[in-house]
Design an enzyme around this catalytic site. Structure first.
Site, PDB file in Angstrom:
ATOM      1  N   ASP A  55     -19.819  -3.696  -7.810  1.00  0.00           N
ATOM      2  CA  ASP A  55     -20.955  -3.155  -8.565  1.00  0.00           C
ATOM      3  C   ASP A  55     -21.649  -4.264  -9.358  1.00  0.00           C
ATOM      4  O   ASP A  55     -21.268  -5.430  -9.285  1.00  0.00           O
ATOM      5  CB  ASP A  55     -20.455  -2.017  -9.476  1.00  0.00           C
ATOM      6  CG  ASP A  55     -21.462  -0.879  -9.565  1.00  0.00           C
ATOM      7  OD1 ASP A  55     -22.671  -1.173  -9.731  1.00  0.00           O
ATOM      8  OD2 ASP A  55     -21.047   0.294  -9.461  1.00  0.00           O
ATOM      9  N   ASP A  69       0.844  -1.202   0.000  1.00  0.00           N
ATOM     10  CA  ASP A  69       0.000   0.000   0.000  1.00  0.00           C
ATOM     11  C   ASP A  69       0.877   1.249   0.000  1.00  0.00           C
ATOM     12  O   ASP A  69       1.002   1.942   1.013  1.00  0.00           O
ATOM     13  CB  ASP A  69      -0.911   0.018   1.236  1.00  0.00           C
ATOM     14  CG  ASP A  69      -2.028  -1.005   1.155  1.00  0.00           C
ATOM     15  OD1 ASP A  69      -2.038  -1.801   0.203  1.00  0.00           O
ATOM     16  OD2 ASP A  69      -2.894  -1.008   2.049  1.00  0.00           O
ATOM     17  N   LYS A 123     -11.398  -5.203  -4.926  1.00  0.00           N
ATOM     18  CA  LYS A 123     -12.679  -5.310  -4.189  1.00  0.00           C
ATOM     19  C   LYS A 123     -13.829  -4.729  -4.995  1.00  0.00           C
ATOM     20  O   LYS A 123     -14.519  -3.805  -4.557  1.00  0.00           O
ATOM     21  CB  LYS A 123     -12.601  -4.616  -2.831  1.00  0.00           C
ATOM     22  CG  LYS A 123     -11.563  -5.208  -1.894  1.00  0.00           C
ATOM     23  CD  LYS A 123     -11.664  -4.596  -0.516  1.00  0.00           C
ATOM     24  CE  LYS A 123     -10.602  -5.090   0.425  1.00  0.00           C
ATOM     25  NZ  LYS A 123      -9.251  -4.576   0.117  1.00  0.00           N
TER      26      LYS A 123
HETATM   27  N1  5IU Z   1      -7.180  -5.948   3.594  1.00  0.00           N
HETATM   28  C1  5IU Z   1      -7.344  -6.054   4.946  1.00  0.00           C
HETATM   29  N2  5IU Z   1      -8.429  -6.705   5.446  1.00  0.00           N
HETATM   30  C2  5IU Z   1      -9.382  -7.256   4.653  1.00  0.00           C
HETATM   31  C3  5IU Z   1      -9.176  -7.143   3.244  1.00  0.00           C
HETATM   32  C4  5IU Z   1      -8.078  -6.503   2.754  1.00  0.00           C
HETATM   33  O1  5IU Z   1      -6.527  -5.596   5.712  1.00  0.00           O
HETATM   34  O2  5IU Z   1     -10.329  -7.861   5.147  1.00  0.00           O
HETATM   35  I1  5IU Z   1     -10.483  -7.921   2.002  1.00  0.00           I
HETATM   36  C5  5IU Z   1      -6.025  -5.289   2.970  1.00  0.00           C
HETATM   37  C6  5IU Z   1      -5.778  -3.855   3.351  1.00  0.00           C
HETATM   38  C7  5IU Z   1      -4.290  -3.750   3.206  1.00  0.00           C
HETATM   39  C8  5IU Z   1      -3.772  -5.107   3.619  1.00  0.00           C
HETATM   40  O3  5IU Z   1      -3.976  -3.598   1.830  1.00  0.00           O
HETATM   41  O4  5IU Z   1      -4.835  -6.014   3.330  1.00  0.00           O
HETATM   42  C9  5IU Z   1      -3.364  -5.243   5.069  1.00  0.00           C
HETATM   43  O5  5IU Z   1      -2.274  -4.397   5.351  1.00  0.00           O
HETATM   44  P1  5IU Z   1      -1.599  -4.317   6.807  1.00  0.00           P
HETATM   45  O6  5IU Z   1      -0.867  -5.654   7.041  1.00  0.00           O
HETATM   46  O7  5IU Z   1      -0.670  -3.163   6.695  1.00  0.00           O
HETATM   47  O8  5IU Z   1      -2.712  -4.097   7.805  1.00  0.00           O
END
Ligand code: 5IU
Length: 262
Positions: free
Chosen positions: A96, A38, A93
């Protein structure tokens, strides 16, 4: 049942080419680690992908957060995927109706279907969302995951919603190859879904914004999931990303070996 099989044995149970190749890759590379990248600058994303590349099976992207996105970023990421032998998962994700997600997946600025091996979708709109994505993705040999559960506190994706999501996945197994989930669900005859779990961290349990982090062993051994998705635990707070990726790779892989040997 499939939780006790090796990734390699399970690769033979899939007809979807991406699922097959992904499970083979995990075994070959001894990695069930996905890094959640991210980052909002192209150069930082490329640098991270190159650093963690040797340790991961899957790079998870949020391409729409990159401020200086261009086609060259996609070209560089796909070149790194080749160089280090990993796949790419755009965590889009989709949410729609079928006709709209077809456009969002195949066209626009990002053209996700042209470079992302795997993507994912919410089941909120009903199964038309899978039909739309499948129409674009299947001819390109892509695969998708359904969001059966989320890692965040207070998620509404639970209970009956999760059960219905699994039913839809069974109906479109040639394209829906797994779930974002917090645990493995009861396998039915013929099931072999790949379970990917975000919310994984070894040093902290919460980020103060709803994220809940679990240890890789809890995710893979106790809960039977297949892929640990780790973001800030690897690159956050000035951490040495390559060193942390190696540490998570080992923790995830050891938990898997322990699981299939029990
Ligand atoms: N992410 C989540 N939880 C979910 C889903 C996706 O955390 O239920 I679906 C994504 C958001 C981020 C990554 O891109 O997974 C988790 O990052 P961290 O390890 O920094 O929390």
């Amino acid at each position: 049942m499939s939780a006790s099989l090796s990734y390699l044995e399970r690769s033979k149970l899939h007809s979807n080419p991406t699922a097959k190749a992904f499970l083979e890759l995990m075994e070959r590379k001894k990695s069930n680690l996905s890094v959640a990248a991210d980052l909002n600058k192209k150069a930082a994303l490329i640098e991270l992908a190159d650093k963690v590349g040797p340790y991961i099976c899957l790079l998870k992207t949020h391409i729409d957060v990159v401020e200086d996105f261009d086609q060259d970023l996609v070209d560089q990421l796909t070149a790194l995927a080749k160089k280090h032998d990993f796949m790419i998962f755009e965590d889009r994700k989709f949410a729609d109706i079928g006709n709209t997600v077809k456009l969002q997946y195949g066209s626009g600025i990002y053209k996700i279907a042209s470079w992302s091996d795997i993507t994912n979708a919410h089941m909120v709109p009903g199964e038309g969302i899978v039909q739309g994505l499948r129409e674009v993705g299947l001819p390109l040999n892509r695969a998708m995951l359904l969001l059966a559960e989320m890692s965040s506190a207070g998620t509404l994706a639970k209970g009956d919603y999760t059960v219905k999501t699994v039913e839809v996945a069974r109906k479109y197994k040639d394209f829906v190859v797994g779930f974002i989930a917090m645990e493995r669900y009861a396998d039915k005859e013929g099931d072999d879904f790949i379970y990917m779990t975000p919310g994984v961290g070894m040093d902290q349990t919460s980020d103060g914004m709803g994220q809940q982090w679990k240890h890789p062993r809890e995710v893979v051994f106790d809960r039977g999931c297949d892929v640990i998705i780790v973001g800030r635990g690897i690159y956050g707070g000035g951490r040495d990303a390559a060193k942390e990726a190696k540490r998570y790779q080992e923790a995830g892989w050891n938990a898997y070996v322990e699981r299939i040997s029990k």
